[in-house]
Design a protein around this motif. Structure first.
Motif, PDB file in Angstrom:
ATOM      1  N   LEU A 390       0.834  -1.197   0.000  1.00  0.00           N
ATOM      2  CA  LEU A 390       0.000   0.000   0.000  1.00  0.00           C
ATOM      3  C   LEU A 390       0.870   1.249   0.000  1.00  0.00           C
ATOM      4  O   LEU A 390       1.901   1.307   0.670  1.00  0.00           O
ATOM      5  N   PRO A 391       0.476   2.265  -0.731  1.00  0.00           N
ATOM      6  CA  PRO A 391       1.212   3.526  -0.670  1.00  0.00           C
ATOM      7  C   PRO A 391       1.030   4.166   0.703  1.00  0.00           C
ATOM      8  O   PRO A 391      -0.039   4.061   1.301  1.00  0.00           O
ATOM      9  N   ASN A 419       6.200  11.208   0.688  1.00  0.00           N
ATOM     10  CA  ASN A 419       6.091   9.833   0.201  1.00  0.00           C
ATOM     11  C   ASN A 419       7.015   8.966   1.047  1.00  0.00           C
ATOM     12  O   ASN A 419       8.237   9.063   0.960  1.00  0.00           O
ATOM     13  N   ASP A 420       6.415   8.104   1.885  1.00  0.00           N
ATOM     14  CA  ASP A 420       7.213   7.268   2.780  1.00  0.00           C
ATOM     15  C   ASP A 420       7.549   5.908   2.177  1.00  0.00           C
ATOM     16  O   ASP A 420       7.961   5.004   2.900  1.00  0.00           O
ATOM     17  N   SER A 424       8.000   5.606  -6.739  1.00  0.00           N
ATOM     18  CA  SER A 424       7.453   6.903  -7.154  1.00  0.00           C
ATOM     19  C   SER A 424       5.954   6.819  -7.374  1.00  0.00           C
ATOM     20  O   SER A 424       5.408   5.762  -7.716  1.00  0.00           O
ATOM     21  N   PHE A 425       5.306   7.978  -7.183  1.00  0.00           N
ATOM     22  CA  PHE A 425       3.887   8.107  -7.480  1.00  0.00           C
ATOM     23  C   PHE A 425       3.697   9.331  -8.364  1.00  0.00           C
ATOM     24  O   PHE A 425       4.176  10.423  -8.034  1.00  0.00           O
ATOM     25  N   GLU A 454      10.690   8.626  -0.929  1.00  0.00           N
ATOM     26  CA  GLU A 454      11.106   9.358   0.271  1.00  0.00           C
ATOM     27  C   GLU A 454      11.111  10.873   0.067  1.00  0.00           C
ATOM     28  O   GLU A 454      11.780  11.604   0.811  1.00  0.00           O
ATOM     29  N   GLU A 455      10.354  11.390  -0.902  1.00  0.00           N
ATOM     30  CA  GLU A 455      10.369  12.820  -1.198  1.00  0.00           C
ATOM     31  C   GLU A 455       9.280  13.562  -0.428  1.00  0.00           C
ATOM     32  O   GLU A 455       8.165  13.053  -0.254  1.00  0.00           O
ATOM     33  N   SER A 456       9.611  14.798   0.022  1.00  0.00           N
ATOM     34  CA  SER A 456       8.647  15.708   0.634  1.00  0.00           C
ATOM     35  C   SER A 456       8.486  16.938  -0.256  1.00  0.00           C
ATOM     36  O   SER A 456       9.443  17.386  -0.881  1.00  0.00           O
TER      37      SER A 456
END
Length: 642
Positions: A390-391, A419-420, A424-425, A454-456
């Motif tokens: 799950l995202p 994004n934990d 990529s989404f 892992e991007e904010s």
């Protein structure tokens, strides 16, 4: 068939014993084998209506019967489509198509063996589903003896025969089956309480059962004797289920695979008598008839469509698994398409396949549409759990500038999303919404952005308050649902829980946070009539308008209130004293509130406090005597009052 209850016979029958003396018959004689293996006697002797009789065992259309129809006093004969004399090769003076009411006696002599071919006494038949069944007929004088020594497999054969009996007597619809009789619905094994077994069905030997029911239209109790041919029943199993993936992701479709199997149920072989009969009669190990049983596959408990199977009418996503007579083993493999359910809670999804069961996968209602057909169903379900990838996209912050404002002045906001996951989404949607103090929506919007592993990112938005008060400003990132999400979903939040955040925003005169605590001043027990000092410590946070804020402090003791007024600057704390008189012994609760005047309290939950005071009963010494005790010690006098 349907018969009126008759009480016309006086029967005293003595068994010659159950040990078998080998008959002088050919090796392949069927009757010889049956008697030898079952241990039943070849002959019964006793007294019928005052006369000594000898009743020899015989096979009457595969049914083991003792004696002849002529051995049953007052036995009726009727014209029928069949001929008893021709079928049995015996002449009793009833040539042509005639059938007796009774064929003879059962093996224990306790009952008469009724003929399945004897025409109905009643002018009309009633479907099994609508018969007023009589429970425990042996306790009501309708049958002799109880059902004893009947194996589970024999009951299975009997129950299966009862499932389809309505069709044999001309009631084709499944709604006419015994399974839909109010006496049995939901627990068809309770037939054991309604049916008397006259003869246990065994390989090569038919059995018979009888039930009694009330017929108001015919004015009494009637019975129906049902003959049961021995069947090899099936055993249905789900051999395996393969989900088609090691990990499931939202938006992807997978092809699962299930293997189901049907073969004869060999549990009857555990009965040594039945097993020997099976071998002696040379019966093949194959299904005796066609079967169609319910089949389904469920994803997280919800049945899904299957291809290449016939649907069961009246049930969603329940299908028929059909197996023909003569089957030694039927094995089928089929595929199904599935994907992660929307709104999945947790990190796993369960897949299960079920055939011919009604507990774990298929609904209980399947037996109103399908025939029961198994003795055991321990392997009728297979299930597997699949991890769900799950995202986990989160809202980690909402910042508003300025910290507080006025109606008509714009407010700038930043929603921080993260994004934990390690993938990529693309085109994730973040919804923000500002609500007025009354709950109505002031403004809202949706921001679409890509998020790498892992991007904010900080997503800007703005709104302009239009009334004074505290606004609720919320944001949610929601990749696994329709975007923007529906109102209910938005307000209550959804999986995984950290994808939504809400903060307050004050527009208009700044609010201040007033808090209060309450405690007793002093120590020791409190007795009735004492003065009790209570200290209320009132604090104001370093917020709100400049200058002191008027605060009203009230103490409540359940009977009356005491009021004090004070003014507090930012960050100030002041103690207010209340003196109350204690009452009778008991426990008393006191509550204090501190409310700002002309300014809204930012956190109204902490501007009240309470404490409890216990009033104890004063000590009362025991009444003293007025006498005087004299203690003479060493010649001196010591006087002690007591």
């Amino acid at each position: 068939m349907l018969k009126k209850v008759y009480f016309v016979l006086t029967l005293t029958l003595l068994l010659t014993g159950f040990s078998f003396c080998p008959a002088q018959a050919e090796e392949g004689d069927k009757l010889q084998h049956l008697l030898e293996i079952t241990g039943l006697p070849s002959e019964l002797s006793g007294v019928v209506n005052g006369s000594q009789v000898s009743l020899r065992a015989r096979l009457d259309r595969d049914m083991l019967v003792y004696g002849l129809p002529s051995d049953v006093p007052n036995n009726d004969w009727k014209t029928a489509p069949t001929s008893w004399e021709r079928d049995n090769g015996i002449s009793l003076g009833h040539p042509g198509n005639q059938e007796p009411r009774y064929l003879g006696y059962t093996w224990n002599g306790e009952d008469l063996f009724a003929s399945d071919y004897f025409p109905d006494d009643a002018a009309n038949q009633v479907s099994p589903a609508h018969r007023a069944m009589i429970e425990w007929p042996w306790d009501r004088g309708l049958a002799k003896g109880y059902n004893e020594g009947i194996s589970n497999y024999s009951w299975g054969v009997i129950i299966k025969a009862l499932q389809t009996y309505h069709k044999r007597i001309g009631f084709e619809g499944d709604e006419n089956s015994f399974t839909n009789n109010p006496a049995f619905y939901g627990d068809f094994e309770s037939v054991k309480d309604y049916f008397k077994v006259l003869a246990d069905p065994r390989p090569g030997m038919a059995g018979a059962v009888r039930h009694w029911h009330n017929r108001a239209d015919l004015g009494g109790v009637w019975y129906d004797t049902i003959f049961v041919r021995w069947d090899i029943l099936p055993n249905f199993t789900v051999e395996s289920i393969d989900p088609g993936t090691d990990k499931a992701r939202p938006g992807e479709t997978y092809t699962g695979r299930v293997v189901i199997k049907a073969r004869p149920d060999a549990s009857f072989m555990s009965d040594p008598v039945t097993g020997r009969l099976f071998d002696a009669m040379g019966i093949k190990m194959e299904l005796s008839q066609d079967y169609a049983v319910p089949l389904g596959v469920a994803v997280n408990g919800r049945l899904i469509p299957l291809q290449n199977f016939r649907p069961v009418a009246g049930l969603d996503n329940v299908f028929q698994y059909s197996v023909p007579a003569g089957t030694v083993e039927n094995k089928q493999e089929f595929t199904f398409q599935w994907s992660l359910p929307e709104g999945l809670a947790g990190d796993k999804v369960s897949l299960a396949a079920g055939v011919n069961e009604s507990v774990k996968v298929l609904p209980q209602g399947v037996w109103r549409y399908m025939d029961w057909s198994e003795i055991t169903n321990t392997d009728n379900v297979k299930a597997v759990e699949v991890p769900a990838d799950l995202p986990n996209l989160r809202v980690t912050g909402i910042a508003l500038t300025p910290d507080s404002g006025l109606p008509g002045r714009p407010v700038s906001g930043l929603v921080t999303v993260r994004n934990d996951t390690g993938r990529s989404f693309g085109a994730t949607k973040t919804v923000w919404k500002a609500r007025r103090p009354d709950g109505t929506v002031l403004d809202e919007g949706t921001t679409t952005t890509d998020l790498g592993p892992e991007e904010s990112k900080q997503l800007p938005f703005d709104f302009t308050p239009d009334v004074e008060g505290t606004y609720a400003v919320a944001a949610m990132i929601n990749p696994g649902h329709d975007n923007p999400p529906d109102e209910i979903n938005y307000l209550r939040g959804d999986w995984p829980g950290d994808n939504r955040m809400e903060v307050p925003y004050r527009a208009g005169q700044a609010c201040t946070d007033v808090s209060v605590t309450l405690a007793r001043k002093g120590y020791g027990d409190i007795y009735p009539g004492y003065a009790v000092n209570l200290a209320a410590a009132v604090s104001r946070a370093d917020d709100g308008p400049d200058g002191p804020v008027d605060i009203t402090v009230r103490l409540f003791d359940g009977r009356e209130s005491y009021t004090r007024k004070m003014a507090l600057a930012k960050g100030g704390t002041e103690q207010v004293m209340f003196t109350v008189e204690s009452g009778d012994p008991g426990s008393y609760a006191y509550t204090v509130t501190a409310m700002p005047t002309g300014v809204e309290d930012c956190s109204p939950g902490n501007n009240s406090a309470g404490c409890t005071i216990d009033v104890v009963k004063p000590y009362q010494p025991e009444p003293a005597d007025s006498g005087i005790e004299t203690d003479i010690t060493g010649g001196g006098g010591l006087y002690r009052q007591w």
